[in-house]
Design an enzyme around this catalytic site. Structure first.
Site, short mmCIF file in Angstrom:
data_model
loop_
_atom_site.label_atom_id
_atom_site.label_comp_id
_atom_site.label_asym_id
_atom_site.label_seq_id
_atom_site.Cartn_x
_atom_site.Cartn_y
_atom_site.Cartn_z
N LYS A 63 0.85 -1.20 0.00
CA LYS A 63 0.00 0.00 0.00
C LYS A 63 0.88 1.24 0.00
O LYS A 63 1.87 1.31 0.75
CB LYS A 63 -0.90 -0.03 1.24
CG LYS A 63 -1.91 1.12 1.32
CD LYS A 63 -2.77 0.99 2.57
CE LYS A 63 -3.92 2.00 2.60
NZ LYS A 63 -4.79 1.84 3.78
N SER A 118 -9.80 1.77 2.58
CA SER A 118 -8.91 2.54 1.74
C SER A 118 -7.85 1.72 1.01
O SER A 118 -7.30 2.19 0.02
CB SER A 118 -8.21 3.61 2.57
OG SER A 118 -7.34 3.01 3.52
N SER A 121 -9.92 -0.53 6.86
CA SER A 121 -9.33 -0.39 5.53
C SER A 121 -8.63 -1.62 4.97
O SER A 121 -8.25 -1.62 3.81
CB SER A 121 -8.35 0.78 5.50
OG SER A 121 -9.05 1.96 5.29
#
Ligand code: GLN
Length: 478
Positions: free
Chosen positions: A74, A149, A173
């Site tokens: 990420k 997210s 997330s």
């Protein structure tokens, strides 16, 4: 191929790390134009690292537990020499001079970093639509979001571009995008994994954790990540049990709490049906289902959005045009430069949260909002303390709906915030929690079962998730 298949075959010399890496890069080249899971692909660095693993094997050196396993990171997690933007314009072009501890541990275990994945800007969102660099599409239906997210990491795994990925979870997330993409996503106990090098959003909640294509893969990655790090004062000095062994463990007799509050208004009927079928499957394997009450659940969304925004407003004060990334018109005086930089560099959702967070911390309002929210957080934690005296895990839906369409919730921040309703309580209580795929909806969209355990009892959680996985093996979307 799952994480353990790749690593074990590389260790035995049946597959080279270079071939595994090339396969991942080919999948990215073929699929990511349409899906946009990646913000940066580290092609040359990945191939060089893979060849180095192969050289070491040829020399007979022992390899790590993730030998040759491609992993996507990420883009809120720092990677030495690779751009790290948190999907924000304010960090465009930022290249960290160091690896996050989680990334360093993956590399030390001989995993291969193939690239950086898309997210909602600074991890604020539930759909990956808040990225400054474009949306990520759900491979099960490209007109839908993958959740967020950590949407890019979820899609990298769901679409077979990497067998595992790192995400971060502040309020859901990792778990929510895992649920919406049919992948396994795990948020460890707060403190289990070092956050050193994670771009901070809300520090009392942020945790790094794995996505993987199967439960065992998530367990193996977590066992590499877990453990005390002197660079993160919140990391725990706790023994890490054999998490992979837990994945095949007998679940007979385990008590599974089913909270009434999580099967109430707002839950899409088809999600409820899948989750109930998963609970029946656990029962068939000998788990004992028990109805439980978590009476303060309805306060979790409000509590989270006070505390997380408060912490974010303070964490994001560092983006001032002086030390990192973007600077707008350095000829202005300092104050005007900072204002112009932040105005141009942050997107609408980030600004909304900084404003909200600054407000709830301001004198005169602090007691009414921030302090109150801290007290309610304690009540939410006590709800779980009480329930975990009666049961071993708590199971529920992860998300009230399957993957939603682009734009569906974007204009209404409250609707977006409400999609976190089932994941936030475990975050506020600091508990380990994960999403494991159960039966898809009739339209073929993935649904995740949420498994929450006592602090540091990831092993129990994994054993329940593995039992669910055995009952609902997940198909690939592509
Ligand atoms: N969707 C939640 C939010 O927008 C959670 C995000 C996260 O866990 N990073 O804050």
């Amino acid at each position: 191929m799952h994480v353990a298949d790749v690593a074990d075959r590389v260790a035995r010399g049946e597959l080279t790390a270079e071939a595994a890496c090339a396969r991942s890069l080919e999948a990215i080249a073929a699929k990511d134009g349409a899906l946009h899971a990646f913000l940066h692909v580290a092609r040359d660095e990945a191939l060089a690292a893979a060849r180095a693993v192969d050289d070491r094997r040829r020399r007979g050196e022992p390899l790590g537990p993730l030998a040759g396993v491609p992993v996507a990171i990420k883009d809120a997690i720092c990677t030495e020499g690779l751009p790290t933007t948190a999907a924000s314009k304010i960090l465009r072009g930022y290249v960290p001079p160091y690896d996050a501890t989680a990334v360093a541990r993956l590399r030390a275990a001989d995993a291969i970093v193939v690239g950086k994945t898309n997210l909602d800007e600074f991890a604020m969102g539930s759909s990956t639509e808040n990225s400054a660099y474009g949306v990520t599409r759900n491979p099960w239906d490209p007109s839908r979001t993958p959740g967020g997210s950590s949407g890019g990491s979820a899609v990298a795994v769901a679409a077979g571009m990497a067998p595992c990925a790192l995400g971060s979870d502040t309020g859901g997330s990792i778990r929510q995008p895992a649920s919406l993409t049919g992948t396994v996503g795990l948020k460890p106990t707060y403190g289990r994994v070092s956050r050193y090098g994670l771009i901070a959003f809300a520090s009392s909640l942020d945790q790094i954790g794995p996505f993987a294509s199967d439960v065992r893969g998530a367990a193996r990655v977590l066992s590499v990540l877990a453990g005390r790090d002197p660079r993160d004062a919140t990391s725990l000095d706790a023994a890490v049990p054999d998490l992979e062994a837990a994945c095949g463990r007998e679940v007979r007799g385990l008590r599974v709490g089913v909270p009434d509050e999580y099967f109430a208004e707002g839950l899409a009927p088809e999600v409820g049906e899948s989750v109930r079928a998963a609970l029946r499957a656990l029962e068939e394997r000998g788990c004992v289902l028990r109805p439980v009450r978590l009476p303060h659940t309805s306060y979790a969304v409000a509590t989270y959005y006070v505390l997380a925004t408060a912490e974010a407003s303070s964490n994001l004060a560092r983006y001032d045009g002086v030390r990192y990334g973007l600077r707008v018109d350095p000829r202005l005086d300092l104050r005007a430069m900072i204002g112009a930089t932040r105005d141009a560099g942050f997107g609408a959702e980030v600004k909304r949260r900084i404003l909200l967070g600054t407000f709830v911390l301001s004198s005169g309002y602090y007691d009414a909002y921030y302090l109150k929210a801290q007290k309610v957080r304690t009540l939410l934690r006590r709800d779980f303390d009480d329930v975990f005296r009666e049961v071993d895990v708590v199971c529920s839906p992860v998300s009230p709906t399957p993957a939603f369409k682009f734009g569906e919730k974007l204009a209404d921040p409250i609707a977006m915030y409400l999609s976190d309703v089932y994941t936030l309580p475990a975050s506020l209580a600091g508990l380990p929690a994960m999403s494991v795929p159960c039966a898809p909806t009739r339209a073929g969209l993935p649904v995740g079962l949420h498994v929450v355990a006592r602090p540091l009892e990831e092993a129990t959680m994994l054993s329940v998730a593995a039992a669910c996985e055995a009952a609902f093996p997940c198909a690939s979307p592509l």
